[in-house]
Each structure stands twice: as C-alpha cells, then as structure tokens.
Design an enzyme around this catalytic site. Structure first.
Site: not given
Length: 241
Positions: A5, A208, A88, A21, A44, A183-185, A90
């Site tokens: 990657h 948000d 991170r 992200g 990618r 959040e997501m990470e 984000g």
C-alpha cells in the site's frame, strides 16, 4: 522496499508522521505547514509527503476511512519504514453540549465497539490509549495559544465502524461516562501502535454534533483543521522518544 500500500523507498518517511484520513487534506498539510515537502508515495491515490516542520523532519500520509484502513497504513509505517510516532489529525462528532463545532479534541483514549478490538488478544479487552508523552506535549501546545482560536478538550473518544447508524441511547451512556466525541479511527491506531512498539495520538476537529444537525461542509472539513494540525505537529516534533 515498497509495501502493498506504500511505494516509498527506505528513508523516505520521517520518524514522525501526521495522518489525516483524506488524501487532499494530506496534500494541503504538506503545502501549508511543511517546508521543502516532496511526494514519497501515492499508491491508490493515498498521498504521502516528507519535509520539515520548524526544522524537524516530519511526514504526512493519508489513512483513508475506518479502523481497517488506518491499521494497514500504520502497521506498514511502524513495521517497514522505521516510523516511531503517528498523530491522527481528523474529524469527529461532538457528544456533550460543551464540545462545539470547530473545537479540537485531544483523544487520551478510544473506547470502541468494533470487533477488531477483540481479535488482538483472545479473551482480553485491550485499553486503547494515546501515548502519554504525545498527549502531554499536545496539552502544552494547546495551552500555549493566545486563547483566540478553537477551544481544546482533552479526554476519551468513541471509535465506531458505523457512520450512519443512529444509537441515541448508546451516545447518552458514553456522554455520561465522559466521552467527548465519536470518530472512526483512533482505537485502531492506538492498538496498532501498542502492537508495533510505536507511539500514537489523535487530535480531532469537531465537524458535526450528535445532538444537533449543524455540521461543517465537505470543503470546511478539508480546510478548517489548522489548530488541530499545529497541535499535533508540535506534539510530534517536540516529544523525545
């Protein structure tokens, strides 16, 4: 020494990496805060750059969305490129009313309901925590401002695999336990750093809010994160391993 990657060569990444992200956010960070930034990978469309920040080597690499994606990129950076710390930068959704739009959250820990967390060590619920040195440095960087920018909150967040699933009862319980944002990470990054012997931190801009419909636009999400980036970059470059 390319990985599946990342196409960078050995030595292309600095020991410290900022990780947004969004690839376009990575490019903007490289263009606005790094000196002499150069593109080192774009597999990618996930772009990575290396330059300097206040005289110290610093890289930025996008992670994509979600725990699986951030875990892949963080693992390859720690394991194959000699990276020692990842921060991170984000976005997150605020939980309590005290956390407002554009505020910054320094995530000391990341609760999660993701099944990924149960796969690390059978029978153990790992504690997903930020590295103390990075957290302390971020707190110092936040306190060093003139007070005119976004407010900074320091505490735990909730990492989830779901973006659209509405769970008001769960959010109420998390808020009651002091959780600042969703959040997501972060949990994936913290677990990967622990497994690979690295250090990690998440510094998040509130884009948000769980309690009301107000939210930043897609363009604002890409650009309104300067305070978080400055805090994270300062924490990375001023922390001794």
């Amino acid at each position: 020494m390319a990985t599946p990657h990342i196409s960078a060569a050995p030595g292309d990444f600095a020991p410290d990496v900022l990780m947004p992200g969004d690839p376009r956010r990575a490019r903007r960070i490289a263009e606005t805060i790094l000196q002499d930034a150069r593109l080192v990978t774009d597999v990618r469309g996930i772009e990575g750059y290396t330059g300097t920040y206040r005289g110290a080597p610093l890289s930025v690499l996008a992670s994509g969305m979600g725990m699986p994606s951030v875990t892949i990129y963080a693992t390859e950076l720690f394991r194959f490129y000699g990276v020692r710390a990842i921060a991170r930068v984000g976005t997150a959704a605020g939980l309590p009313a005290s956390v407002g739009l554009r505020d910054v959250v320094v995530a000391t820990a990341a609760h999660t309901d993701s099944a990924m967390a149960s796969r690390r060590i059978d029978g153990v619920h790992l504690s997903h925590t930020a590295s103390f040195g990075l957290t302390a440095a971020a707190a110092r960087a936040a306190a060093g401002g003139d007070g005119s920018g976004p407010r900074v909150h320091i505490g735990p967040v909730f990492t989830t695999d779901h973006f659209y699933l509405e769970r008001p009862a769960l959010f109420e319980r998390l808020e009651a336990h002091g959780t600042l944002a969703v959040e997501m990470e972060a949990a994936g990054l913290y677990a990967t750093a622990a497994a690979e012997g690295g250090r990690a931190l998440a510094v998040l801009t509130v884009s948000d809010h769980v309690r009301h419909p107000e939210a930043l636009t897609a363009t604002e999400r890409e650009t309104d994160f300067d305070r978080a980036v400055t805090i994270a970059a300062t924490a990375l470059t001023e922390t001794i391993s």
